[in-house]
Design an enzyme around this catalytic site. Structure first.
Site, PDB file in Angstrom:
ATOM      1  N   ARG A 248       0.824  -1.216   0.000  1.00  0.00           N
ATOM      2  CA  ARG A 248       0.000   0.000   0.000  1.00  0.00           C
ATOM      3  C   ARG A 248       0.855   1.263   0.000  1.00  0.00           C
ATOM      4  NH1 ARG A 248      -2.862  -3.948   2.789  1.00  0.00           N
ATOM      5  NH2 ARG A 248      -1.657  -3.535   4.668  1.00  0.00           N
TER       6      ARG A 248
ATOM      7  N   GLU B  88       3.064  -6.405  13.136  1.00  0.00           N
ATOM      8  CA  GLU B  88       1.986  -6.575  14.115  1.00  0.00           C
ATOM      9  C   GLU B  88       1.471  -8.011  14.014  1.00  0.00           C
ATOM     10  OE1 GLU B  88      -1.315  -4.016  13.354  1.00  0.00           O
ATOM     11  OE2 GLU B  88      -2.286  -4.436  15.270  1.00  0.00           O
TER      12      GLU B  88
HETATM   13  P1  AMP Z   1       4.052  -2.140  11.391  1.00  0.00           P
HETATM   14  O1  AMP Z   1       5.342  -2.645  10.823  1.00  0.00           O
HETATM   15  O2  AMP Z   1       3.585  -2.950  12.574  1.00  0.00           O
HETATM   16  O3  AMP Z   1       4.090  -0.659  11.703  1.00  0.00           O
HETATM   17  O4  AMP Z   1       2.929  -2.392  10.309  1.00  0.00           O
HETATM   18  C1  AMP Z   1       2.743  -1.517   9.280  1.00  0.00           C
HETATM   19  C2  AMP Z   1       2.382  -2.212   8.000  1.00  0.00           C
HETATM   20  O5  AMP Z   1       1.433  -3.252   8.179  1.00  0.00           O
HETATM   21  C3  AMP Z   1       1.768  -1.211   7.077  1.00  0.00           C
HETATM   22  O6  AMP Z   1       2.356  -1.407   5.802  1.00  0.00           O
HETATM   23  C4  AMP Z   1       0.291  -1.521   7.066  1.00  0.00           C
HETATM   24  O7  AMP Z   1      -0.184  -1.549   5.763  1.00  0.00           O
HETATM   25  C5  AMP Z   1       0.149  -2.884   7.706  1.00  0.00           C
HETATM   26  N1  AMP Z   1      -0.740  -2.904   8.880  1.00  0.00           N
HETATM   27  C6  AMP Z   1      -0.387  -3.242  10.151  1.00  0.00           C
HETATM   28  N2  AMP Z   1      -1.418  -3.201  10.991  1.00  0.00           N
HETATM   29  C7  AMP Z   1      -2.476  -2.813  10.265  1.00  0.00           C
HETATM   30  C8  AMP Z   1      -3.863  -2.560  10.576  1.00  0.00           C
HETATM   31  N3  AMP Z   1      -4.362  -2.713  11.811  1.00  0.00           N
HETATM   32  N4  AMP Z   1      -4.668  -2.143   9.560  1.00  0.00           N
HETATM   33  C9  AMP Z   1      -4.171  -1.987   8.315  1.00  0.00           C
HETATM   34  N5  AMP Z   1      -2.894  -2.218   7.958  1.00  0.00           N
HETATM   35  C10 AMP Z   1      -2.049  -2.628   8.908  1.00  0.00           C
END
Ligand code: AMP
Length: 171
Positions: A59, A96
Site C-alpha cells: 500500500r 503486528e
Molecule cells: P508495522 O510494521 O507494525 O508498523 O505495520 C505496518 C504495516 O502493516 C503497514 O504497511 C500496514 O499496511 C500494515 N498494517 C499493520 N497493521 C495494520 C492494521 N491494523 N490495519 C491496516 N494495515 C495494517
C-alpha cells in the site's frame, strides 16, 4: 481530515483474529479524498529538499508514488524478498502480525539523497524502522516519514527514534 476518515473502514479480525484492519481501499477509490491525502502527506516536507520518496510494499507504493509525484521527485519501491530484479540490500523485521523482510535496490539512493518514507499506516513501527535502516545504510539523509494512519496505541513512533513523523489521522 474528515474527508480522509470518512473513507477508512474497520474490518475486524483481518487478516487474523484480534486485528482491527484499517481498510484504505475506499480512500483509494475516491479521487477527492485520495488527492487531498497525498497533498497533506507531503505538506510539511515541500521545502525539505527531498530527492526521493521511499514506499513500502504494497500500500506504500500507491501513496508513495503519488507523494513523489506531488514533490516532483522519483519513487523507490521497498519490496518483499524475490521481487526486485537487481542487487538488493535487505532487513528482517517483526510485524503486528508475523515477520517479514524488505529489500531495496542498492543503486536506488545514495549519500546525495534526502528521502521521505511513505506508507499507508504505522502500527508497531517495524516496517518503517526497517525502511529507515535501508535508507541509512545507503547513506541517504532522512527527512522524515509520512503515514495516512497512525495507530497510537501501538506506539510505533517509539521505534523510529528522532525521525520526524507526520501522520494524517490517529486512532
Ligand atoms: P508495522 O510494521 O507494525 O508498523 O505495520 C505496518 C504495516 O502493516 C503497514 O504497511 C500496514 O499496511 C500494515 N498494517 C499493520 N497493521 C495494520 C492494521 N491494523 N490495519 C491496516 N494495515 C495494517
Amino acid at each position: 481530515m474528515q474527508l480522509i476518515t470518512r473513507h477508512i473502514r474497520d474490518i475486524p479480525d483481518f487478516p487474523k483474529p484480534g486485528i482491527l484492519f484499517k481498510d484504505l481501499t475506499p480512500l483509494l477509490g475516491n479521487h477527492e479524498a485520495l488527492s487531498f491525502a497525498c497533498r497533506e502527506l507531503v505538506r510539511p516536507f515541500r521545502d525539505a529538499g527531498i530527492t526521493a520518496v521511499l514506499g513500502m510494499e504494497a500500500r506504500g507504493f500507491v501513496f508513495g508514488a503519488l507523494a513523489a509525484h506531488e514533490l516532483k521527485v522519483g519513487f523507490v519501491p521497498l519490496r518483499k524478498p524475490g521481487k526486485l530484479p537487481a542487487a538488493t540490500d535487505s532487513v528482517r523485521y517483526d510485524l503486528e502480525y508475523g515477520s517479514a523482510e524488505l529489500h531495496m535496490h542498492v543503486d536506488a539512493i545514495g549519500p546525495d539523497d534526502t528521502v521521505l518514507l511513505v506508507d499507508d499506516l504505522i502500527a508497531t513501527g517495524g516496517t518503517a524502522a526497517a525502511s529507515l535502516e535501508l535508507a541509512r545504510r545507503a547513506g541517504a539523509r532522512i527527512a522524515g516519514c509520512a503515514f495516512v494512519v497512525e495507530l497510537d496505541f501501538l506506539a510505533g513512533r517509539d521505534a523510529l527514534g528522532e525521525t520526524r513523523i507526520h501522520s494524517l489521522v490517529h486512532y
